[in-house]
Structures are given as C-alpha cells and as structure tokens.
Design a protein around this motif. Structure first.
Motif, PDB file in Angstrom:
ATOM      1  N   LYS A   1       0.838  -1.193   0.000  1.00 15.81           N
ATOM      2  CA  LYS A   1       0.000   0.000   0.000  1.00 15.81           C
ATOM      3  C   LYS A   1       0.877   1.249   0.000  1.00 15.81           C
ATOM      4  O   LYS A   1       1.861   1.320   0.731  1.00 15.81           O
TER       5      LYS A   1
ATOM      6  N   LYS B   1       1.419   5.466   0.366  1.00 18.59           N
ATOM      7  CA  LYS B   1       0.972   6.492   1.310  1.00 18.59           C
ATOM      8  C   LYS B   1      -0.277   7.197   0.807  1.00 18.59           C
ATOM      9  O   LYS B   1      -1.259   7.355   1.550  1.00 18.59           O
TER      10      LYS B   1
ATOM     11  N   GLU C   1      -2.462   6.190  -1.329  1.00 16.17           N
ATOM     12  CA  GLU C   1      -3.591   5.264  -1.346  1.00 16.17           C
ATOM     13  C   GLU C   1      -4.222   5.161   0.036  1.00 16.17           C
ATOM     14  O   GLU C   1      -5.459   5.152   0.169  1.00 16.17           O
ATOM     15  N   ILE C   2      -3.388   5.100   1.059  1.00 16.94           N
ATOM     16  CA  ILE C   2      -3.894   4.997   2.433  1.00 16.94           C
ATOM     17  C   ILE C   2      -4.674   6.256   2.812  1.00 16.94           C
ATOM     18  O   ILE C   2      -5.779   6.176   3.358  1.00 16.94           O
TER      19      ILE C   2
ATOM     20  N   SER D   1      -7.968   6.342   0.721  1.00 12.00           N
ATOM     21  CA  SER D   1      -8.958   5.351   1.161  1.00 12.00           C
ATOM     22  C   SER D   1      -9.526   5.713   2.531  1.00 12.00           C
ATOM     23  O   SER D   1     -10.709   5.470   2.807  1.00 12.00           O
ATOM     24  N   ASP D   2      -8.705   6.311   3.385  1.00 12.93           N
ATOM     25  CA  ASP D   2      -9.197   6.750   4.695  1.00 12.93           C
ATOM     26  C   ASP D   2     -10.259   7.841   4.533  1.00 12.93           C
ATOM     27  O   ASP D   2     -11.320   7.800   5.181  1.00 12.93           O
TER      28      ASP D   2
ATOM     29  N   LYS E   1     -13.464   3.334   8.579  1.00  8.11           N
ATOM     30  CA  LYS E   1     -12.346   2.696   9.270  1.00  8.11           C
ATOM     31  C   LYS E   1     -12.313   3.154  10.726  1.00  8.11           C
ATOM     32  O   LYS E   1     -12.646   4.293  11.041  1.00  8.11           O
TER      33      LYS E   1
ATOM     34  N   SER F   1      -5.341   7.473   9.152  1.00  7.91           N
ATOM     35  CA  SER F   1      -3.947   7.914   9.144  1.00  7.91           C
ATOM     36  C   SER F   1      -3.867   9.374   9.590  1.00  7.91           C
ATOM     37  O   SER F   1      -4.825  10.147   9.421  1.00  7.91           O
TER      38      SER F   1
ATOM     39  N   ASN G   1      -6.339  -0.651  -6.529  1.00  9.89           N
ATOM     40  CA  ASN G   1      -6.993   0.055  -5.422  1.00  9.89           C
ATOM     41  C   ASN G   1      -7.118   1.546  -5.742  1.00  9.89           C
ATOM     42  O   ASN G   1      -8.172   2.168  -5.541  1.00  9.89           O
TER      43      ASN G   1
END
Length: 215
Positions: free
Chosen positions: A2, A4, A6-7, A10-11, A22, A26, A57
């Motif tokens: 994954k 950064k 993308e995280i 997605s968050d 979630k 992050s 993703n």
C-alpha cells in the motif's frame, strides 16, 4: 504493497458513506478532514492523490471519486470506470467470500464486479449513451443474474429509446430464468417492470432528454 497516498485517499473515502468507515485513520487523513472541505472537494482530492494510479486500489478510488463528484465530472468518471473495469473491477477493499442465500449463493467479488458495470451504465445513461449503457447492464446480468434491479434498468433504457417491443420481449424472457422461478423479489421486480412498460406504451410516452442525444 500500500502506498501512502492510497492509504490517505482510502481513509478519506471511508468517511463519505460509500463503504464501511475505518476505526483508525492515518494522521494525514485526520489533518485533512479537520479542515473545511465540501464533499465534492474531498472526492476530487481523493482522485488527485491517486493519479496516476499505481494499482487497482487507486484505480478504484479515482473512478468512484469522479463518479460521485457530480455531473460535471461524469466524463472523467466514465473514462476511469472503463479503466477500472478493464483491470478486472476488483480491489483489496472487497472481501473474497461466498454469500449463501436460500436457493443460491454468490461471490462477493462477482457482485461488486457486476455493480461496477451497473454504475458505469448509469453514467452512460445520464450522458444519453444508451447503447453503451445496455451493454454494461447485460454484462452485469451475465456476472450476477440475481441482482433484481437489472431488468428494471434495462427496460427503462429501452423505453427511453422508444423500443417498447424489445423491452417486453426482454422481460418476458426473464420469466423463463432460474432467478424468476425461485426468487419472489426478482419475480416481483420483473412483473413491476412489465406493468411499467405496458402503462407507458399505452399512454404513448416519449422520452424527451434535457439536451441533444449524442450520436
């Protein structure tokens, strides 16, 4: 692996009501969300974070960010949804599990693949690209014949095209399918669609788009 961006993307996406939120976000996502941003601004930020996409993703996040950003961004949504579907319309956010119903079972990933085609069909339909919309819906039904809303969607587009005979023929064909025989909700959906087609045909309904239909 994954990335950064993308995280973070997605968050943020998980807070907009399109999927399960979630439990932990992050720090970068928390900082961004603490600022004043409209829903559309958040979606466009998600798309920008993931462009160019490094995996499926990020491709999914771009496609659905544009899809929900509004009519102005629909051409972008179509472009990226086509790319997402061409990649297989799968991602790590979807669990690969089987769902058991009373008379049939299905793969969660297959249902989400079919849903991607339905979502692209909806975008095409709003751009008056009815032929492309129908192709997507038939593909969705091929993948997930248990989705009861598809017959209604297909017959609606036939109505918009003035193809009442095709709509009735298609819906009558659904009466011979396995899902029609075993699933009360699917059967009711088809029967409702048939009554809708017959009613509009009797009234002489002619669809009038808000703008010129694209050739």
């Amino acid at each position: 692996m994954k990335y950064k961006n993308e995280i973070i993307a997605s968050d943020i996406f998980s807070t907009l009501g399109f999927c399960n939120s979630k439990e932990e976000l992050s720090p970068d996502a928390i900082t961004y969300l603490s600022e004043e941003h409209s829903r559309q601004e958040k979606l466009l930020y998600i798309a920008s974070l993931c462009t160019p996409p490094k995996n499926r993703n990020e491709l999914y996040l771009i496609a659905y960010a544009y899809l929900w950003a509004g009519a102005k961004y629909r051409p972008h949504a179509i472009e990226w949804m086509e790319k997402y579907i061409a990649s297989g319309a799968t991602n790590d956010f979807i669990s690969d599990c089987m769902i058991d119903c009373r008379s049939y079972s299905y793969s969660q990933k297959d249902k989400f693949r079919a849903t991607a085609y339905i979502d692209l069909s909806n975008a095409y339909e709003h751009e008056y690209q009815f032929g492309d919309a129908l192709k997507c819906l038939f593909k969705a039904q091929e993948i997930a014949p248990y989705i009861r809303g598809i017959p209604c969607d297909i017959s609606r587009i036939y109505i918009k095209q003035g193809m009442y005979d095709k709509a009735i023929k298609y819906l009558k064909e659904q009466e011979r399918t396995y899902m029609y025989q075993i699933n009360d909700e699917y059967r009711a959906s088809v029967e409702t669609a048939i009554q809708n087609v017959l009613s509009k045909q009797k009234k002489g309904y002619v669809y009038k788009p808000r703008t010129c239909i694209k050739s």
